[in-house]
Design a protein around this motif. Structure first.
Motif: not given
Length: 108
Positions: A44-52
């Motif tokens: 998982v990378t990126g802000r939205e990826g971490r949020r999901a």
């Protein structure tokens, strides 16, 4: 005063146990990477990826009590109970004290 990765790992688990997604996400560096081996390996990378990722974890696998905590190089190894199993996570931190890598999976 120097940065204490073990205290940061406990803060991370406390936020996870409280279901405080904003506190959890605020602990990660902008370029942080999560490699999770729980239920199949995923990166998982990126802000939205971490949020999901965290929305899914908070709903499907809420954490309960601490099992173990150890220093691990420049980070911390923290194990905790999730439903009827134990998960271990290695949290590595950048110079600013933010999680730069988070690797987790079932404890053996």
């Amino acid at each position: 005063m120097s940065f204490d990765p073990m205290a940061a790992a406990v803060d991370w688990l406390d936020a996870y146990r409280a279901g405080d997604i904003e506190a959890i996400l605020g602990m990660y560096a902008e370029d942080a990477v999560i490699v999770c081996g729980c239920g199949g390996t995923k990166t998982v990378t990126g802000r939205e990826g971490r949020r999901a990722y965290w929305v899914d974890r908070l709903i499907g696998s809420p954490a309960s009590q601490l099992d173990n905590l150890q220093q691990s190089g420049d980070g911390a190894l923290i194990s905790y109970f999730v439903r009827d199993s134990v998960v271990s996570a290695v949290l590595r931190f950048n110079a600013a004290g933010q999680v730069s890598t988070h690797t987790c999976g079932p404890s053996n």
